[in-house]
Structure formats: C-alpha cells, structure tokens
Design a protein around this motif. Sequence first.
Motif, mmCIF file in Angstrom:
data_model
loop_
_atom_site.group_PDB
_atom_site.id
_atom_site.type_symbol
_atom_site.label_atom_id
_atom_site.label_comp_id
_atom_site.label_asym_id
_atom_site.label_seq_id
_atom_site.Cartn_x
_atom_site.Cartn_y
_atom_site.Cartn_z
ATOM 1 N N ALA A 47 -6.863 -18.104 25.595
ATOM 2 C CA ALA A 47 -7.670 -16.887 25.496
ATOM 3 C C ALA A 47 -8.897 -17.130 24.616
ATOM 4 C CB ALA A 47 -6.824 -15.747 24.937
ATOM 5 N N LYS A 48 -8.693 -17.853 23.526
ATOM 6 C CA LYS A 48 -9.800 -18.129 22.602
ATOM 7 C C LYS A 48 -10.879 -18.938 23.308
ATOM 8 C CE LYS A 48 -10.855 -18.380 17.934
ATOM 9 N NZ LYS A 48 -12.283 -18.458 18.160
ATOM 10 N N ASN A 49 -10.418 -19.873 24.136
ATOM 11 C CA ASN A 49 -11.377 -20.708 24.854
ATOM 12 C C ASN A 49 -12.237 -19.888 25.812
ATOM 13 O OD1 ASN A 49 -12.298 -23.514 25.349
ATOM 14 N ND2 ASN A 49 -11.691 -22.970 27.458
ATOM 15 N N VAL A 50 -11.658 -18.819 26.356
ATOM 16 C CA VAL A 50 -12.460 -17.933 27.212
ATOM 17 C C VAL A 50 -13.497 -17.213 26.362
ATOM 18 C CG1 VAL A 50 -12.403 -15.864 28.662
ATOM 19 C CG2 VAL A 50 -10.647 -17.628 28.939
ATOM 20 N N ARG A 51 -13.069 -16.682 25.224
ATOM 21 C CA ARG A 51 -14.021 -15.948 24.373
ATOM 22 C C ARG A 51 -15.112 -16.868 23.836
ATOM 23 N NH1 ARG A 51 -12.856 -11.247 25.767
ATOM 24 N NH2 ARG A 51 -10.911 -10.246 25.204
ATOM 25 N N ASP A 52 -14.770 -18.140 23.572
ATOM 26 C CA ASP A 52 -15.740 -19.060 22.963
ATOM 27 C C ASP A 52 -16.550 -19.839 23.986
ATOM 28 O OD1 ASP A 52 -14.742 -18.244 20.585
ATOM 29 O OD2 ASP A 52 -13.549 -20.056 20.193
ATOM 30 N N HIS A 53 -15.881 -20.254 25.064
ATOM 31 C CA HIS A 53 -16.564 -21.129 26.037
ATOM 32 C C HIS A 53 -16.426 -20.550 27.443
ATOM 33 C CE1 HIS A 53 -16.756 -24.047 22.781
ATOM 34 N NE2 HIS A 53 -15.457 -23.880 22.594
#
Lengths: 998, 89
Positions: free
Chosen positions: A652-658
């Motif tokens: 999920a973090k990777n979606v928000r960041d990248h």
Amino acid sequence: MSQSYRLKNEGLINRNKEIIFKFNGKKYTGYEGDTLASALLANGVHLVGRSFKYHRPRGFFGAGVDEPNAKLQIQLNGHSEPNVNATEFELVEGVEASSQNCWPSVEFDIGAINNFLNRFFPAGFYYKTFMWPKSFWYKIYEPFIRKAAGLGIASVEKDKERYEHKYEYCDLLVTGSGPAGLSSAYSAAKNGAKVILAEDKPRFGGSLLTDDVTIDNLSGKDWADKIITELKEMPNVIVKNRSQVFGYYDHNMMVMFERTGDHLNDKPKYTPRQRLWYVRAKEVLLSTGSIERPIVFGNNDTPGVFLSAAAKEYIKVYGVLVGKKPLIFTNNDSAYETALEFKKQGIEPIILDTREEQSSELIDSAKNQNIQIKFCHAVISANGYKKVRSAQIGKLNKEKTGFENLQTIECDCICVSGFWTPTVHLASQSGNKLKFNDDIDAFIPDKSKQNEKSVGASNGTFTLKETLEDGFKTGFEVSKNITNNNILTSTPNSNETKKSAHDKFWCSPLPNGKNYKRFVDFQNDVAVSDIEVALREGYRSIEHVKRYTTLGMATDQGRTSNLNGLQLVANVEKKIVPQVGHTTFRPPFTPITIGTIVGREIDMEYMPTRKTPMHTWHEKNNAVFVDAGAWKRPRYYKQGNESLFEASKREAKNVRDHVGICDVTTLGKIDIKGPDSAEFLNRVYTNAWLKLPIGKARYGVMLREDGIVMDDGTTTRISENHYHMTTTTAQAANVLSHLEYYLQIVWPELNVNVISTTEQWAGAALAGPKSRDVLAKLFPNLDVTNESLPFMGYMEGDLFGVKARIFRISFSGELAYEINVESDCGLYMWEKIIEIGKEFNIQPYGTEALSTLRIEMGHVAGPELDGRTIPYDVSLEGLLSKKKDFIGKRSLQKEAFNKNDRQKIVGLVPTDKKSSIPEGSHLVVDKNAKLPNPKLGHVSSSCWSVENNNPFSLAIVKDGKNMIGKKLFAVSPLKNTAIEVEIISSHYVDHEGKRVRS
Amino acid sequence: MLNINCPYCGDRSQKEFAYGGDGTVKRPELNKEVSDEKWNEFVYLRKSPRGKHIELWHHIAGCRQWFKVQRDTVTHEIFKTAKMNEEIK
Ligand SMILES: [Zn+2]
C-alpha cells in the motif's frame, strides 16, 4: 472349512469360486454369488448383532431389503463402513465384517443387562429419562446413550473411492424385475418406448427365482433369463441390476443408487464404486413387489426366526438351509412352499397354521408328502437365548385370544409368514394417497398424483396370471401413448399353484402369567408393550406414536413392522387400520452412502475455480491467494518472511509513494448496448446519466426497490449507444439479473441489451503518483496528459500490438488508471506493465493493500454496503438526483430513513494511535456499562493507515454527522478488547480529492 | 427437482433456473405519485397462495430470459409457462 448348512446342488451361486472372508475375526468360506448373510448361514452362523436398545442377541431375519437386524461394520480395501445390510452385501474376497452395537463381543455383551432392566427402558424412555438436570446431558446422558446405542462407526478417514452421478431420460422407468416388471418393460420396449429397467438385486427375476411356476412352458427363472437377454439386446432399453430406485421426486424425477463396483474384487480403473442416477421418466411403472410380514409372538427376535420367504430364498438362490429342524408358522398358504422346499432337501418341517383345517392345492400337496401340519396352532414363544432351541406352541381357542393346550417342540429355526405387504414406498413418495385393501390387510396405491402406475404385487395383485396380464397390458398402453406405436405383445400362458385365503391372525396372545417380549420393530427394538404404553399415555395420532416409540423409524423404514404396528394401534383403540392411517414414506427407500450423494463434487471439483489470465504470474511471484466467490485473488505477494500485515503495508505504501499494479479482472463487467441505454442507466442509477459524454466514465450507485444500496461502480460511455458497466466482484451476477429483470419485465419498451463481459476482459489497475509515467511509456503514441485524459476520462490505445481500453478511475484516492485488454492478452499486458514500471518502482499489490487504500480514502465497499444501508448512511446522498425518478427512490421517503439522528459513516482512530480496532467491534459510550450496553454503531472496516502510520477504521454510527470529534469505545467481546477511539471524518487521505485529479 | 418448460429453450431441469417470486406484481410507474400504502404493498407484501400461483422464473444457466410459470404450490404441478408478454389465465 465346513459350510455344513450348504446344500449339495441347489442354488445359483458359483461353486467354482470359493471366497474367504472374516466375521468377528474368524475365517469362513463362501462362494461367489453369496451375500454375507447367506455365506454366514451356510456356516451355521446366526448370531450377528445385538439389538439397539436392549442389546438382545439378534440374527438374520430376511434375505434382502427387508432385513432389520443384520447391519454390520464392513472393512474392505482399507476403509470401513458402518450399517451395511448383510443380506444385500455381496461377498467379495478379503472382506472383514463385524457386529455392531456390542461390547466387548457379540457373544458376551455387557449392554445386555438392559434386557433384564427393561422395565427402565419403556417407550419414550429417552424423552423421560434424560430430561433433567440439564447439566447431566454432556457428561452423563449423552456419552451413555452414544456408547449404549452405538450403531456402526463412521470412518474418519477420507473416502478414497470414486462416486459418480449420471443423468438419464426415458419414456418408461420400471422399478423391479419380477414378473410385473419384466412383462411391462418387455411389452413397452417391443412397442418402441425408451425403457429403463432397474433391479435392486444382482439377479433379475424377483419372485420368479424362488417360486415354483412356469411361464411359456419355461421355469420362472428361465423365462426371466430369456426376457432379460432379449431386453439387453434392444437399443431402446437400458437394463440395470444392483440398482435401487430409492426416491420419487417432483415431475417424475427418479433417483437410483447403483452399486457399480462393490461386488468386484478388481475394479477396472475409473469404475466408480457407486453411481447415483437422476432419471427423468415420462412414465414410471412401480413393480416393486411385496414383502412378507411376520406374525408377532414371544421372543420372536431370537436368532433362528426367519421370514418364511427368506428361508425359501436361502435354499433356492444360495443353496443354504437356515435350519435342519424347521418349524413353519403361518396364517396363509405361501409358507407351505417353504415347507415343500425343505422337504425336497430331505428335511422334515412341521407346519403350524393358525387357520381351521382346510384344503388347497398347496395344503394338499404338503399333506401328500406327509408333512406334519397342526391347524389352529400358533407359536407362543421362541425358546433359546442366542439361537432358537425349541418353541412353545399352543392350540388357539375359538376366538384366537388364548391357548388351549401348551406344548414345547424342538426346532432350530422358526419360519414365519403373516401374509404379504405390497411395497408402496415409491408410490407413497410420489404423492399417491394409499388406500387400505381389506382382502390383503394392507395398503395399496390409490389415485396417481404423478405419471406413475403400480403393477403386480406392489399393487396388491398376488397371482402370476393376473400380474402378467396386467404387466403386458400396462406396458403396451403406457408406451402407446408416448410412441404412438401399436405393437401388442400377447401375454404368455403360465402355471402356478392356487392359494386359499389367509387368516387375519397377526399376533400371538400371551398365555396367563407370561410376559414375553413380542417385538414389532426389530431394528428399533419396539415391542408390543412399548406401543401399548404410548397409547396408555395418551398418544393417538399414528405419527405421534411413531415418534414416541420410534416404531418404523429405523433405516429399514419399518418394512416388516409398519402394518403390525398399525394393527396393534387399531386393536387397542378399537378402530380399524384405515382409520388409524399410515405414516408417510420418505426417500431414501434403502440407506445410500454419503459418497454417492456427493459424487465427484469433492475437493477442487466441489465448485469451479475461477482464475484470472494473470494467475500463473501471481503464483510465480509468491502470491498468497484469497477466495473471492469462486475467484482466486492475490491477497498479498510475500517477500521473504513477511507477514500479511507487513506485506500489505509495504504494498500500500508503495502505491502512495510510487506506483502499484493490481489484478482487477474479477470486477463484474457488463456490456450495455442499444438506443435507450442512457435512459435505462438513468433509471437504474441514483444519479443523472443522460448527459454523460462519449469517452467519459461516471461513478454510480444503484439501489434496491426498498432503498437499500445494492451496488456501486463506474460506467463508461464507449460510443453513442454503447456503455461498459463495472460492478463489485461479489455482486456481478446479482446486478446482471437485476438489469435483466427491469429490461424484460418492467420496461420491455426500452431498446437495450445487456451481457456479462467479466471473463472477456483482463483488467489491471495502475495506481500511484507515478502511474501516468508508466502509462505514457506503455502508450507512447497516446497523449495521456491530464488535459487529454482527465479524471473519469476514457481512451483506447495500442499496447504493443494489443488493443486496450484505458479508464482513468481510482479506487485508492491516488492518480490511477485501469487498463483492460482481451483476456487472452491479460498476461502479456501484465508482464509489459511490470517490465516498463520497473524504473518507477512498480510493485504488485493484493486485495489486502487494495482494502487499506480504499478504507483510508473513505471509499465504501462490501462491509459498508451490507444490505442494511441507504445512501445517506454511507455518505452517498450527494449522488441522489432530485430531478428524476430511479429504482428505490420512493422508499427513501420512509420516515425511518429521514430521522435526524440516522446512522452515518465516520472514521475512527484509536486515541493511543496504536491499537488496531477489530472489525465488528461495537461502539459504546461507557465500556464498563451494565449489559446490555447500548450500542451506537459498529466498526465495518479496519486498516493500518500507511498515509498516517496509525490504525484507522470506518464505522457506521448513530447520528454520525454530529459525532465528529467525540470519543467512544470500540468493544469486541470476541477479542476481549475495549479501545478508546476518536471519531473523525471518513476521508483520512486527501480530503479535497486533489490527487485523483492531478 | 422440477422440470420447467422454458418458453425459449424447452424442458430443462430446475437446476438451471432461479426463482423470481410472484409474477403478478406490477411496479408502480416511474415519476408518478404513489401512496405510502401502495408502495409498501409493492415492495413488501406478497400473497402466499395454496394452489395455483403465477410466478417468475429466470433461466440463469440458459437463455437468461425471465418468464412466467403457473404452478400449484402444493403439488408442484406446472400447468403452463409463458413469455412475459403472454397472458396466463
Ligand atoms: Zn431458456
């Protein structure tokens, strides 16, 4: 090894093939063609089990489906099966059978003390004894009942056998291959009808195998063989042995249980053990024959007491004597045939006939052969504990209510006949209300409710001549109506002995001072006294008496006990049997295995598995799958030792960041075409749809007529009259049916067509701030800038040679796209995106991260759209058009839906910013309040917010709009948690929705 | 298991169909005033007759057409099936 009760020449068994088997640990031999019962009897083994309630010794009583006692535990090929009827189980090499319901052994059974305590086991004793105190149930009563009752033991091993289902259609299904079945099947088949002839036993012929008759100058058996051979050669006929039609369902749906492999020692590969047939028959002919009923007498359950027809069948079919000093006890002529068979084998039987001295063909022939006959005599009781040693008999007084002189005669078996009961189970199952026939003291079929007819003994016709005439005629007439052919087969001549009328005597009275147990129902251990108790206690309806005493409720369905039970009730109540009525027969007629019912629908064949075109890629990349309906969806992609929580957070973090990529193939997709499509969408969805431009998508909500939210999704206008609708994965099928309902029934004037395209398109969601960069590289020839492809825009493009649809829609609150290609190209698309996305740190994400992203942004889904929420509750009231009508709109005027403190969706964070809140927790003001603690709402969805790095939940709470800023407790009695939470907005990420539009 | 004659496909096993409830219910017209009572009746109230009943079935595992079936609720006898634009009397 002996087989000392086996006759030299008689029988249809294969004496060239000896079979070794075990019973209660001891080795015995039998022959191919034996049943377990006939093989044991050949070895002189009678004691096979202990009775259900009193643990009395029990032996064989019948020779087929009529058997109430001989239910054995069978071990074969490494698996174990309980409650197998020994009179039906065909002997195979290596079978190990053992008695049930006895401990430590059938010879010495501790439970038999119940027999001597039997005054404590009266009718209804379960109801009376084990009522209270309640706390005794689990620890004392239940284990006791289980141990004492102890029928067979179900295997806990997985059943490795193969079972199959088969569907068949025919003009005529004939159930039973006795004279009635053979003649009707033959004459219908000759007249061109498609016929299925089903015989329960391994051998065809029914009563023709044992009766001394001739047809067409052939013996009964030879005639049966001839007809079967001919039928088997006809292309319009299916002939099945070992096949029991056990259920008669609606619209002539017949269900049949075929024992395809049980009798084979070496089953060919893929031959199922058993097969369940669903046969839809235009007409059904019930030729199920009749079952001999016993006369009730004292200790009539002693091993060595047989039905007289069973004794005859053991001689004629298996070449086995059930005893060498037989006593024949009868109220009719047919038992004389048994006596004559004994005599033929050099055995001297004694006949007790309850009737006055009289003459008939059979009686005379017995007399001529010097068989001793005692008229007006009855058996009072059997003597012997584990085996009949003698019988107490007496001369009946004139009224047949008592005895004049008692005497004991030696015998080793008692063959009893109380006349014949038509087997009407299937007719009754079909809805045929039975009628009582005084001539035979039994019920026969009355008016048909379905397309069925009973022929022969099952219809109360007991002479061969009439049976054949009726069979040939009925087969012809029924087939003529179906085939319009007119080929009449004439009835062959036949010869049989004429029988005189039977006596209505059905139960021996007790001599003064004697209190023998006289059993009516052997399998459930119901004696005359039990039924009398029930009647004394006020039970009147036969259905109540049945349940209270358990009469006829065992697996044999009271085949040998029903009528005697009714006679008894009628006698005590001073009624006649038809006034008492009969209980309802229900399928299955005989027990069938669970394996057969299940068939091949086990393991992965239990239901279809739906996999997306990208499934193999997910597997290779360590996806952990989760079931979404029949779909397999990646829940997360495991890296190293990651937990679900760690992996989903990373994804999920990777979606928000990248940027992330998610397989969204499973979303429901519906193609909508036609000039009235816009009008239709305008009625189905709550918001306005008439002005959606081509190339644009719109989010929509649809309601049920009761105002509850049904589903949500986006619909895109592909061209003038062509729309592409998406639904949630779970609601896809329901939404399609819903649309079809309105188009076909409510508004047929709308020119619109809908069809599911869920499986036609593979879908990938591309989400995150870098998603446009990936998209631009995927479609170098397209202008995918914000101006050209804005939020809710749509484009078509070429993805390295594959036609693709690009939707700019977002489920995560991030800049996002959804790309669809034809399913066949799904994996190709996915791999291209992964390859191109590498430089932008693309990572796949599963449903867990997908949920996190949607919860954080306050997007409602299944847990919120739970069939109880209206648009206001989930903050979708902005999508309710005021200008137009739509499905469910009128319901929104309901008072309850418009209350000021109506529930509404809110966001929750724990005040400690650490404790995650279990989904399903209740929201309360005071966590320590007395129960029931007033509930203000519940937690619907929970996640770990990757944006804010603390737990976050969605909840639906009373007066939600005024609750922001307040503090409550989220309590979960299941998890034993009480967490203080602060109520905030349900949008926890990007309140203004800037990112999706960036 | 019933045997249902789909007016489009012919005799099929019940397995292929979904039940759709009372076939005589008419949805109130769009954009027209409907009293609370009438609306309540349309959304919630259904008769449960003993005997002949005209009901809707949906051939979901077949042609996906909705159609009418006249069935006896006691005996399950099916007297007639008809397309939606045909009357069953
Ligand atoms: Zn159809």
